[in-house]
Scaffold this active site. Structure first.
Site, PDB file in Angstrom:
ATOM      1  N   LYS A   1       0.857  -1.194   0.000  1.00 13.63           N
ATOM      2  CA  LYS A   1       0.000   0.000   0.000  1.00 13.63           C
ATOM      3  C   LYS A   1       0.888   1.236   0.000  1.00 13.63           C
ATOM      4  O   LYS A   1       1.909   1.261   0.714  1.00 13.63           O
ATOM      5  CB  LYS A   1      -0.913  -0.014   1.245  1.00 13.63           C
ATOM      6  CG  LYS A   1      -1.928   1.133   1.278  1.00 13.63           C
ATOM      7  CD  LYS A   1      -2.889   1.020   2.465  1.00 13.63           C
ATOM      8  CE  LYS A   1      -3.921   2.147   2.472  1.00 13.63           C
ATOM      9  NZ  LYS A   1      -4.866   2.053   3.597  1.00 13.63           N
TER      10      LYS A   1
ATOM     11  N   SER B   1      -9.906   2.313   2.583  1.00  9.33           N
ATOM     12  CA  SER B   1      -8.973   3.023   1.736  1.00  9.33           C
ATOM     13  C   SER B   1      -7.950   2.128   1.038  1.00  9.33           C
ATOM     14  O   SER B   1      -7.280   2.573   0.114  1.00  9.33           O
ATOM     15  CB  SER B   1      -8.222   4.063   2.562  1.00  9.33           C
ATOM     16  OG  SER B   1      -7.424   3.419   3.547  1.00  9.33           O
TER      17      SER B   1
ATOM     18  N   SER C   1     -10.369   0.004   6.828  1.00 10.63           N
ATOM     19  CA  SER C   1      -9.748   0.040   5.502  1.00 10.63           C
ATOM     20  C   SER C   1      -9.017  -1.216   5.041  1.00 10.63           C
ATOM     21  O   SER C   1      -8.593  -1.262   3.888  1.00 10.63           O
ATOM     22  CB  SER C   1      -8.789   1.217   5.410  1.00 10.63           C
ATOM     23  OG  SER C   1      -9.512   2.383   5.201  1.00 10.63           O
TER      24      SER C   1
HETATM   25  N1  GLN Z   1     -13.446   4.844   5.829  1.00  6.58           N
HETATM   26  C1  GLN Z   1     -12.889   5.292   7.070  1.00  6.58           C
HETATM   27  C2  GLN Z   1     -12.440   6.735   6.898  1.00  6.58           C
HETATM   28  O1  GLN Z   1     -12.696   7.273   5.889  1.00  6.58           O
HETATM   29  C3  GLN Z   1     -11.761   4.420   7.484  1.00  6.58           C
HETATM   30  C4  GLN Z   1     -10.533   4.635   6.716  1.00  6.58           C
HETATM   31  C5  GLN Z   1      -9.401   3.771   7.170  1.00  6.58           C
HETATM   32  O2  GLN Z   1      -9.587   2.759   7.850  1.00  6.58           O
HETATM   33  N2  GLN Z   1      -8.196   4.187   6.835  1.00  6.58           N
HETATM   34  O3  GLN Z   1     -11.844   7.315   7.745  1.00  6.58           O
END
Ligand code: GLN
Length: 484
Positions: A76, A151, A175
């Site tokens: 990532k 994400s 995410s």
């Molecule tokens: N969707 C959540 C956010 O937008 C979690 C994102 C994540 O776990 N990095 O913050």
């Protein structure tokens, strides 16, 4: 070869049935063919990957191979990898070449793995659909009109489309698990502190945790063996004995007590996801598990609490992107303050700005007690709910997300509806618990459904056992998207 498990590839490499260079070329070729339509990778560097593969082949020839030696793994783009462009999905870091390795990258390097490239992600890991990336949306290999989740959407799409055998992700509010669910793969977010955050670009430091994404629980266990471990440079890294996360994979599940939180099977859960989860639970009963109803009464507060705490931490963490030391700097500006303002106005996307504004607001002198402090107190209650629930069960199960992957663009203009995609995952981060998502069938639209398994602190080996036994009895995790 591209549809072979990491476990098996590891054996083929060690047995010299294929070289790491050949294997890496197979995946690079596949990326070349399919990435233009999926946009799962931000950066691919064949020269660097093949040099690592060559070095791995030498290690294998010397008879010193470990479980990930020579295996190509996608990273990532939130993990700093020395000499690699590391963007975190942002224009702010479009030109940032990391001068050092994240702890996770170091561990993979030490194990002889090949870095296959950097995967696309929501900007600074803020999002649930991978639509906030400066480098463009990622498409879901099951349906190019659908989001891959976020994400870690690039990693998820890459694993699902067999562009790599495995990848890394990070999970602040869901995410790893939510994109795993959306793309029909397996992913685990470990207990907070098990994987070092050193060199992992910070979003909300008290919630961020790295973890593996692969097709099966068995492969995730092998990866977690590489990724986990104490690191002095992260003050929240936990000093614990090194564990073998594969040790319990084959234990039978007879007598396992599965807690089903009443709140996870209520309003908001779509019927097709509910049906797939019910079928998965029936499978577990066949394997000898029992289910008991539990309650997480404060879980309804998880999303609002998270959207105070995560932006608060983000507003502080992202203060470092000021155009002075590295990253983007506005090409034209007046004085220093003007340089800061123009750089941040031009370098950050809309979602990141929204979070910085919310975070600055809830931390401001007049509102700190009303929002930030209150949210911290509620966080404690949310964690306590899990402690109480685990008195009645060994693991908790439910859906990973309320629906299957939604359409591209469907929620882009409605942040609150987007935030609700993480309604079942966020409480786990607030509590610091481990959670995973396992493929468990398909919804009415043919898009994958994820079953969430939540464990008590440090019960990763148990959760992987619970997931692996299910994967021995079902074949959802072996299904591959057609037509890409
Ligand atoms: N969707 C959540 C956010 O937008 C979690 C994102 C994540 O776990 N990095 O913050």
């Amino acid at each position: 070869m591209f549809n072979t498990s990491l476990k098996k590839l590891s054996g083929l490499l060690a047995g010299k049935e294929i070289s790491s260079v050949e294997l890496t070329q197979i995946f690079l070729k596949r990326i070349g063919e399919l990435n233009p339509s999926l946009n799962a990778f931000i950066t691919v560097d064949e020269g660097k990957s093949l040099a690592q593969a060559k070095a791995a082949d030498a290690v294998i020839a010397a008879g010193k191979a470990g479980p990930v030696t020579g295996v190509p793994i996608a990273q990532k783009d939130i993990f700093c990898a020395k000499g690699w462009r590391t963007t975190c999905g942002s224009k702010m870091l479009h030109n940032f070449i990391a001068p050092y390795d994240a702890h996770v990258i170091e561990q993979f390097n030490r194990g002889g793995a090949v870095n296959l490239g950097k995967t696309n992600m929501d900007e600074f890991a803020m999002g649930s659909s991978n639509e906030t990336s400066y480098y463009g949306k990622v498409k879901n290999p099951w349906d190019l009109n659908a989001v891959p989740g976020g994400s870690s959407g690039g990693s998820a799409a890459a694993v699902a489309a067999r562009l790599c055998p495995a990848a890394t992700g990070t999970d602040t509010g869901g995410s790893i698990r939510q994109p795993a669910a959306c793309t029909g793969i397996t992913g685990i977010k470990p207990t907070y502190g098990v994987v070092s955050r050193y060199g992992m670009i910070a979003f909300a430091s008290s919630l961020d945790q790295g973890g593996p994404m692969a097709r099966s629980a068995e492969d995730c266990a092998l990866l977690l063996n590489t990724m986990a471990g104490f690191d002095l440079r992260d003050s929240t890294s936990l000093e614990r004995e090194k564990e073998d996360y594969t040790r319990d994979l084959n234990l039978p599940l007879a007598g396992l007590k599965i807690g089903l939180p009443r709140e996870f099977f209520a309003e908001g859960l779509s019927a097709d996801v509910a049906k797939a989860i019910e079928e998965a639970l029936a499978e577990y009963r066949k394997l000898g598990a029992q289910t008991v109803e539990v309650s997480l009464p404060n879980s309804k507060l998880a999303v609002p609490v998270y959207y105070v705490l995560a932006p608060a931490e983000a507003s502080s963490n992202l203060a470092r992107f000021d155009g002075v030391r590295y990253g983007y700097r506005a090409p034209e500006y007046g004085d220093l303050v003007d340089m800061y303002q123009k750089t941040r106005a031009q370098g950050f996307g809309a979602e990141v700005k929204r979070r910085i504004m919310i975070g600055s607001y809830v931390l401001s002198a007049g509102y700190y007690d009303a929002y930030y402090l209150k949210a911290q107190k509620l966080r404690r209650l949310i964690a306590q709910d899990f402690t109480d629930a685990f008195k009645q069960c060994d693991v908790i199960m439910g859906p990973t997300a309320p629906t299957t992957a939604f359409n591209l663009g469907e929620k882009s203009d409605d942040p609150v509806s987007m935030y609700l995609s993480d309604i079942y995952t966020i409480a786990v981060n607030l509590a610091g618990l481990p959670g995973m998502s396992v493929p468990a069938g398909f919804g009415a639209n043919g898009r994958p459904v994820g079953l969430q398994i939540i464990g008590n602190y440090f019960s990763e080996a148990k959760m992987l056992n619970v997931a692996h036994q299910y994967q021995q009895a079902t074949d959802w995790h072996t299904r591959m998207p057609q037509g890409i």
